[in-house]
Design an enzyme around this catalytic site. Structure first.
Site, mmCIF file in Angstrom:
data_model
loop_
_atom_site.group_PDB
_atom_site.id
_atom_site.type_symbol
_atom_site.label_atom_id
_atom_site.label_comp_id
_atom_site.label_asym_id
_atom_site.label_seq_id
_atom_site.Cartn_x
_atom_site.Cartn_y
_atom_site.Cartn_z
ATOM 1 N N SER A 36 0.838 -1.202 0.000
ATOM 2 C CA SER A 36 0.000 0.000 0.000
ATOM 3 C C SER A 36 0.869 1.246 0.000
ATOM 4 O O SER A 36 0.479 2.281 -0.544
ATOM 5 C CB SER A 36 -0.956 -0.014 1.184
ATOM 6 O OG SER A 36 -0.364 0.619 2.288
ATOM 7 N N LEU B 266 1.629 1.819 -3.617
ATOM 8 C CA LEU B 266 0.453 2.370 -4.295
ATOM 9 C C LEU B 266 0.266 3.841 -3.919
ATOM 10 O O LEU B 266 -0.029 4.684 -4.760
ATOM 11 C CB LEU B 266 -0.793 1.559 -3.920
ATOM 12 C CG LEU B 266 -0.819 0.121 -4.464
ATOM 13 C CD1 LEU B 266 -2.088 -0.594 -4.025
ATOM 14 C CD2 LEU B 266 -0.712 0.110 -5.989
ATOM 15 N N HIS B 267 0.459 4.170 -2.637
ATOM 16 C CA HIS B 267 0.313 5.563 -2.209
ATOM 17 C C HIS B 267 1.299 6.466 -2.933
ATOM 18 O O HIS B 267 0.941 7.533 -3.418
ATOM 19 C CB HIS B 267 0.516 5.683 -0.691
ATOM 20 C CG HIS B 267 -0.729 5.468 0.089
ATOM 21 N ND1 HIS B 267 -1.218 4.215 0.385
ATOM 22 C CD2 HIS B 267 -1.623 6.343 0.622
ATOM 23 C CE1 HIS B 267 -2.332 4.323 1.079
ATOM 24 N NE2 HIS B 267 -2.607 5.610 1.241
ATOM 25 N N GLU B 268 2.562 5.997 -3.015
ATOM 26 C CA GLU B 268 3.567 6.830 -3.686
ATOM 27 C C GLU B 268 3.198 7.010 -5.159
ATOM 28 O O GLU B 268 3.314 8.106 -5.708
ATOM 29 C CB GLU B 268 4.951 6.191 -3.549
ATOM 30 C CG GLU B 268 6.087 7.047 -4.097
ATOM 31 C CD GLU B 268 6.282 8.351 -3.328
ATOM 32 O OE1 GLU B 268 6.192 8.335 -2.094
ATOM 33 O OE2 GLU B 268 6.487 9.392 -3.988
ATOM 34 N N VAL C 266 0.472 9.668 -5.426
ATOM 35 C CA VAL C 266 0.847 11.059 -5.165
ATOM 36 C C VAL C 266 2.062 11.456 -5.991
ATOM 37 O O VAL C 266 2.077 12.507 -6.621
ATOM 38 C CB VAL C 266 1.142 11.269 -3.663
ATOM 39 C CG1 VAL C 266 1.401 12.744 -3.385
ATOM 40 C CG2 VAL C 266 -0.008 10.754 -2.833
#
Lengths: 494, 494
Positions: free
Chosen positions: B404, B407-409, B412
């Site tokens: 996750s 995925l977050h990186e 953003v």
């Protein structure tokens, strides 16, 4: 993502088995796969459910977390303001900046010493009245005729007593007010003197009124059964002693009673703690006003001068938080710390100096609960007697608020040398506000109470207080300029 | 003073008699004078009492009033900031200022159209796999030998299926990321595309994994009892239809199930309300960011550049309130308004998109409760299978958070064209935080919960979010300069 805690939970709970992990975890899917070795088929959506914030939801969730958030945000916002303030002004606290004039201190001390003397005078007046009363009662075997005659005699003497008391009490207040207004420049010292004088004045009145009624009761005991049992340990003339009066003088109450409930002993540790609280809070308040309130007030002057509504509003709001904190700290310092310490030393038993006014569902409840000593005085010596004489409760209350409005204006207007009447009309304005919010007390359910409580906070602490402070400060500045010499390097940015 | 309300009360209660008034009023003195005509003697101090805030007090009073006060102060403080902001900057909202490049819009639409096609590919892959499986199952009267043979056959075919799925899913994500990173300048449009691609990618994975296990279960039903009852209405091969997949594509979940709990009908009024909420909140967020967040961010750049800690702290704090409000509004807009509207239209029954995360007593609880769709996906397709294969729960969770974090990186870093890894490490940083706060869940009494809750709010909303925003904004500015053309007349005062 969340599974980690389960993980940790599981790990902690010595079960390396996932299913147990889930079971022991707070989160188990509605229908758990029966230890299926096919883990990707588990039905996680197996029943109809509503979002917890939807109207349809069976139960509304708790919002306690948001309360915590509010506290944190408040702290954060104010920390930020503190940093901002320091970046703008640096440290503003400096004791030398205040110009305590020598004259102020001398006159102040003289007033502090002289004011209580009026209580002594009141005592002498009462003593003579008491002896007179004793004589009349003294004669044995009275006929009804004689009794009536005694009454007449007393009735004729009371006016003189009353006159002397009025003269004495008024003198006490008048002299102080005069000196403070014309000769004591510093508003702080002035306020202390004025406050002291008003307190003694109130005690004076209570002492006179109470003893008058006690005397009446003595002269025809038959007429009235209604003397409180607590007084029996010290019936009328016996209470007219220096010691008894001195106790009333120092006791944390404005209502004179021959006898008060007393505590068995003095807990000095308690006294010490309360005094520590008082000193700590006093310093805290001083820091706040010097570092935060002062610049805000200073910066708002030109705004008021040009009557720029938007910026006045902005100033009032900025001031409101600070004045609110000062107000709360001041309340605690005086009514909780100081009065309790005093009460402990005097072994004064009734410590109900306030009730939970912060929950007030209306302005009326607030005025009944935040300052019990004054409330009780007004009720016993103004409201109740007037109603007894047949005034309508409304009229009597009007009288109460008018009196307290006058006292408030004296307390603020005189030390600041500005009778601008804001304090007076502020108090008078309470009457309509109380009438307005009174119905909210009656509303069933919490809704009405919350609304009333919010009206109270807004009208009183968020608007009333800071606006009043602004106006008196403005008036002061207009008349004298700054109290504390502004350091040249100090900018006056908003 | 307070007597007025009594007055009013009394007046209202048709009793002009004062004593009744008192009785009916909330305030009757401990021992009431027995209708004494001597009103000044009433004993108002007649018993020992403690101040309600003292330790000695029997009962602690309610502090509900202070909660109301907090809300009011928050409102007042923010109103003030709004006024201050307008006085400083005037109105910053202008649609023209944003430079949506034509190219961005075109590419964005193309991506939005193309991404779902990968689901179609996934369907075709599954269809072939399903037919193969049906054939093997189709033959009647099997011996154990044949069964084993079938297994072998299947085992040998799965790698190809898996490979195709991986290729398909990865392509979907890779292409989008590439286009967004290199050809879509505007971060807003980029984020939308990236988010869409990630969602479809997750749905893709879930679809493939689930059907694989369903196929396995079909091939040897004896081996496992554990297929959820809810699936029985649509057993394995029958669920491989365009319609079934299309429903999963649009349904507000990331976890594929052949069958979902469904609502009987669509309440269009409900849909309308939710959409209205969404639109309203979206505009609210846009206004906030344009009018409040943008200037704060802009003003903090030089602070960050010179690494002035005090002012960075001040900026983060100022930003925190705004970003917090934006965050809360965003959460409500997406998880309550949008997902509920979507669910209603799709007659999707399980609306538990979140639970009361705001009360989280630890970071772990938070990650379990705030984003249920992602949580359920990770639990079903990553955590649970890994633990099934004998990974330790801790390792499995590490995997979950690493995934996750990536995925977050992507979500953003790619749209802002800056892989500075803040989002990634922000997520990874959750592991120690969760381990740290996990014990607080277990603490008896509210104390621990409150502490945990505060740690959550501070770490996540008051520090984590705004700091992250600052850093990505700073990186963006360093690379491109401002997104919105700054109006020349606009000052950049703090």
């Amino acid at each position: 993502m969340a599974s980690l805690t389960e993980a940790i939970t599981t790990a902690r709970e010595e079960s390396s088995n996932f299913t147990n992990g889930i079971v022991s975890g707070t989160e188990s899917p509605p229908s758990k796969p029966k230890r299926s070795k096919y883990r990707h088929v588990a039905a996680y959506h197996s029943k109809l459910q509503h979002s917890s914030l939807s109207r349809d939801a069976e139960t509304t969730p708790s919002f306690l977390g948001f309360r915590n958030l509010m506290v944190l945000v408040l702290v954060a916002m104010n920390l930020r303001l503190i940093i901002e303030n320091f970046m703008k002004y640096g440290v503003l606290i400096c004791i030398k900046c205040h110009d305590y004039r020598k004259q102020d201190l001398i006159l102040g001390s003289i007033l502090y010493a002289s004011v209580p003397c009026h209580l002594l005078v009141a005592y002498i007046i009462e003593l003579s009245a008491a002896t007179a009363a004793k004589e009349t009662v003294g004669r044995q075997k009275k006929t009804e005729k004689e009794k009536e005659h005694d009454q007449k005699v007393f009735q004729s003497t009371w006016p003189y007593t009353a006159f002397l008391h009025t003269l004495n009490a008024t003198l006490c207040l008048a002299v102080t007010s005069f000196v403070v207004y014309f000769y004591i420049h510093h508003p702080g010292i002035g306020t202390l003197c004025q406050l002291h004088a008003i307190i003694v004045w109130l005690k004076n009145c209570s002492y006179a009124f109470t003893n008058r009624d006690l005397r009446l009761a003595l002269l025809n005991p038959a007429a009235d059964p209604g003397l409180p049992d607590i007084y029996s340990s010290c019936p009328y003339p016996r209470n007219i002693t220096i010691k008894n009066l001195a106790y009333f003088w120092l006791a944390p109450t404005l209502v004179y009673q021959p006898v008060y409930p007393r505590t068995p002993s003095i807990r000095w540790s308690f006294v010490a703690k309360r005094l520590a609280e008082f000193v700590g809070l006093a310093m805290f308040i001083w820091l706040l006003s010097a570092q935060y309130a002062a610049p805000v007030l200073r910066n708002s002057i030109d705004k008021i001068a040009v009557m720029d509504i938007a910026s006045i509003l902005e100033r009032v709001m900025k001031l409101s938080t600070i004045s609110l904190i000062i107000w709360l700290a001041g309340f605690f310092a005086l009514f909780q710390a100081l009065l309790n310490a005093l009460a402990e030393v005097m072994q004064f038993g009734d410590r109900e100096f306030y009730t939970d006014w912060w929950n007030s569902s209306s302005l009326g409840v607030y005025w009944r609960s935040w300052n019990r000593p004054v409330y009780l005085f007004m009720k016993r010596h103004v409201f109740s007697p007037l109603v007894g004489r047949g005034w309508s409760p409304l009229a009597a209350s009007g009288m109460v608020f008018t009196l307290s409005a006058v006292l408030h204006e004296m307390l603020v207007g005189i030390p600041t040398h500005n009778f601008i009447g804001v304090a007076f009309f502020g108090m008078m304005f309470q009457l309509p506000l109380i009438a307005l919010t009174a119905p909210l007390e009656k509303v069933k359910g919490p809704q009405g109470k919350v609304i009333g409580n919010c009206i109270f906070w807004v009208s009183f602490c968020l608007v009333g207080q800071p606006l009043g402070a602004l106006l008196y400060f403005f008036a002061w500045q207009a008349k004298y300029g700054s109290v504390s010499r502004m350091r040249p390097d100090m900018p006056t940015v908003v």
